[in-house]
Design a protein around this motif. Structure first.
Motif, mmCIF file in Angstrom:
data_model
loop_
_atom_site.group_PDB
_atom_site.id
_atom_site.type_symbol
_atom_site.label_atom_id
_atom_site.label_comp_id
_atom_site.label_asym_id
_atom_site.label_seq_id
_atom_site.Cartn_x
_atom_site.Cartn_y
_atom_site.Cartn_z
ATOM 1 N N SER A 155 -1.806 -17.041 106.886
ATOM 2 C CA SER A 155 -2.129 -16.616 105.588
ATOM 3 C C SER A 155 -3.544 -15.816 105.471
ATOM 4 O O SER A 155 -3.786 -14.794 104.708
ATOM 5 C CB SER A 155 -1.855 -17.309 104.200
ATOM 6 O OG SER A 155 -2.965 -18.431 104.459
ATOM 7 N N ALA A 190 2.521 -14.254 102.676
ATOM 8 C CA ALA A 190 2.546 -15.279 101.935
ATOM 9 C C ALA A 190 3.747 -16.001 101.740
ATOM 10 O O ALA A 190 3.686 -17.237 101.451
ATOM 11 C CB ALA A 190 1.800 -14.955 100.412
ATOM 12 N N THR A 221 1.056 -19.519 95.641
ATOM 13 C CA THR A 221 1.895 -19.378 96.782
ATOM 14 C C THR A 221 2.777 -20.759 96.682
ATOM 15 O O THR A 221 3.882 -20.634 96.872
ATOM 16 C CB THR A 221 1.304 -19.152 97.925
ATOM 17 O OG1 THR A 221 0.462 -17.992 98.011
ATOM 18 C CG2 THR A 221 2.504 -19.169 99.036
#
Length: 544
Positions: A155, A190, A221
């Protein structure tokens, strides 16, 4: 051959193995202890395991390890089976020295951080399959920790799959995309792992989310994953499994930042679990989250159908609980702007449920009185809702009607609504009088402020108070006549003069109505008084 295989091992009733007891017991402390306790003939021995982790497949692997002089290929596809079997069979250093299976699996676990994404998923799935049969969690926790660490790296770094397995479809991105694809790439970066982790059960999802929170993972997320997980799982899950999934998702959403979960998502979950009989504490958490951001809700969100067994068209009790949760946040959190937004929303909801013939007056009152007076700049919408409610519930007593009218703040009713109320036969006469008096006081106060020359010393006009006799002392029953002195012929002054004349007429009309009502009430009182009553009390003045 029979002499070599002198021990029968029944594994969980799945399969029986004939093994050499000397070979196997030389690596297993558990078997060594069991065989050491046996008495009589050493032939035709049988051992039965009811809770062997991994079942027959796992026992076959450790048998190969024993027959191969303590050597076996340990890889992500079998490390879970070998590790848990080694713990269960006590295959440690105290029994077989450096060739023990437990130590070998431990060394392989230490290298887990170098595994590919696919290898981590394989091991995690095996750990989950073995979890009900064992409480040995270190390997599982280590695998989850590596999973979260890998997610954190991907990420933050480039979306190209440099650190992931080539067969992990969720992380395949184009490294040649440019700015036109930046938003899509950012979103995919994500969420690429959502589909890969759908195999997790609720217990492992809970462990995963808690690990993510500890590592300061992005809460938005996490909340998106939980929502995706619940929606995906519900397609195939049975009722009991759905309840467990929903409870886990709600419980995990509750530990996240409130701003990370949208109000729309929470209401979707609420509607899904409404008839699931979920744990009361979990339901309270969900309603608390909704209440914390009630100002972001829409009318459609609140119109949740009543659960089975309730006659109301909509779930009024739910809205009352959510309102209480909103107010429990305190006035510091509930700013005036948020409070007024909720006030508008609640008035819209009350207007929607008012026509429900099954809605009891107590519930209507509870809804209308749930918010403080500061939540409403105007009570017009609430009046219209009460009007609709009285129309549908024509059998209410005068006392019940008065209780409903006591909700209203007459000072916050518009002139049009006050006039409508005074002519509305559905409302008690007392409420009509209160509305007229409130409007009269409001208009008189406005005119008195306007007629004060000190307040408008710098303005290009003044309002002068006169009477037809030219005196300053007035009798209490005489009317005040107000007029605007024309000092300027501008359009603004013309409009002001028209406005003042209009207010003057309205004040006179209201005073006439008050006097008429006062006369009627006096006549009504006299008709009920017995003849020659010298000490009868006079009626209080309704209008000054």
């Amino acid at each position: 051959m029979e002499a070599c295989c002198d021990l029968e091992v029944d594994v969980n009733g799945e399969e029986s193995f004939m093994v050499n007891k000397r070979v196997v017991s030389s690596y297993s402390g558990k078997l060594s202890k069991l065989l050491g306790k046996s008495k009589g003939s050493t032939r035709n021995l049988k051992v039965v395991f009811h809770d062997f982790p991994g079942g027959a497949e796992s026992f076959e692997l450790i048998s190969r390890f024993c027959y191969n002089n303590g050597s076996i290929d340990i890889n992500p596809s079998n490390i879970s089976l070998l590790h848990f079997a080694a713990i269960f069979m006590e295959m440690n250093i105290s029994v077989s020295g450096a060739r023990n299976l437990f130590e070998k699996t431990e060394k392989s676990v230490e290298d887990m951080r170098y595994w590919t994404w696919s290898e981590l998923l394989i091991t995690l799935k095996q750990c989950q399959d073995l979890l009900p049969a064992t409480n040995f969690l270190p390997l599982l926790e280590k695998c989850l920790d590596c999973i979260v660490g890998r997610l954190a790296l991907t990420s933050e770094a480039s979306p190209c799959p440099s650190t992931s397995s080539p067969d992990s479809s969720g992380i395949r991105f184009s490294c040649d995309t440019r700015s036109t694809e930046s938003l899509k790439t950012s979103s995919s970066r994500a969420t690429w792992w959502f589909e890969d982790l759908l195999f997790l059960g609720p217990n492992l999802v809970e462990m995963l989310v808690k690990s993510m929170v500890t590592r300061k993972f992005d809460h938005v997320t996490i909340s998106r994953f939980l929502f995706y997980y619940q929606k995906s799982k519900f397609y195939t899950a049975k009722s009991d499994a759905k309840r467990t999934i929903a409870e886990t998702v709600i419980d995990m959403l509750h530990i996240l930042d409130q701003s990370s979960v949208s109000c729309k998502t929470l209401f979707w979950i609420l509607r899904v679990v409404q008839n699931m009989n979920i744990n009361k504490s979990i339901r309270n958490k969900l309603e608390s989250m909704i209440g914390s951001q009630l100002d972001q809700a829409s009318l459609d969100n609140l119109l949740v159908p009543s659960p089975h067994g309730i006659n109301h068209l909509y779930d009024v009790n739910l809205v009352l609980r959510v309102l209480n949760s909103f107010l429990r946040g305190g006035t510091a959190k509930a700013s005036p702007v948020r409070l007024r937004k909720v006030g508008v929303l609640v008035d819209m909801y009350i207007a929607e449920v008012a026509p429900d013939p099954c809605l009891r007056p107590s519930k209507f009152l509870a809804l209308a009185m749930a918010l403080p007076d500061a939540a409403r700049d105007s009570y017009d919408e609430l009046y219209r809702a009460i009007d609709m409610y009285l129309e549908v519930h024509g059998g209410l007593s005068e006392e019940e009607k008065m209780k409903l009218c006591c909700i209203l703040n007459y000072e916050k009713l518009s002139q049009e609504v006050c006039i409508h109320l005074s002519q509305n036969a559905k409302f008690p006469s007392k409420s009509a009088v209160q509305a007229l008096m409130s409007q009269q006081v409001k208009l008189k106060s406005l005119l008195q402020v306007t007629s004060n020359p000190k307040s408008y010393g710098d303005s290009p006009f003044s309002v002068t108070e006169v009477d037809n006799k030219g005196r300053k002392d007035y009798d209490s029953n005489e009317q005040r006549v107000l007029y605007a002195g024309k000092l300027d012929i501008s359009a603004d002054n013309e409009k002001l003069r028209e406005h003042l004349h209009g207010m003057q007429w309205r004040v006179m009309e209201l005073e006439k109505m008050c006097k008429k009502m006062q006369t009627q009430m006096a006549k009504f009182t006299k008709s009920r008084v017995l003849s020659s009553h010298s000490h009868a009390r006079s009626l209080p003045k309704l209008c000054s």
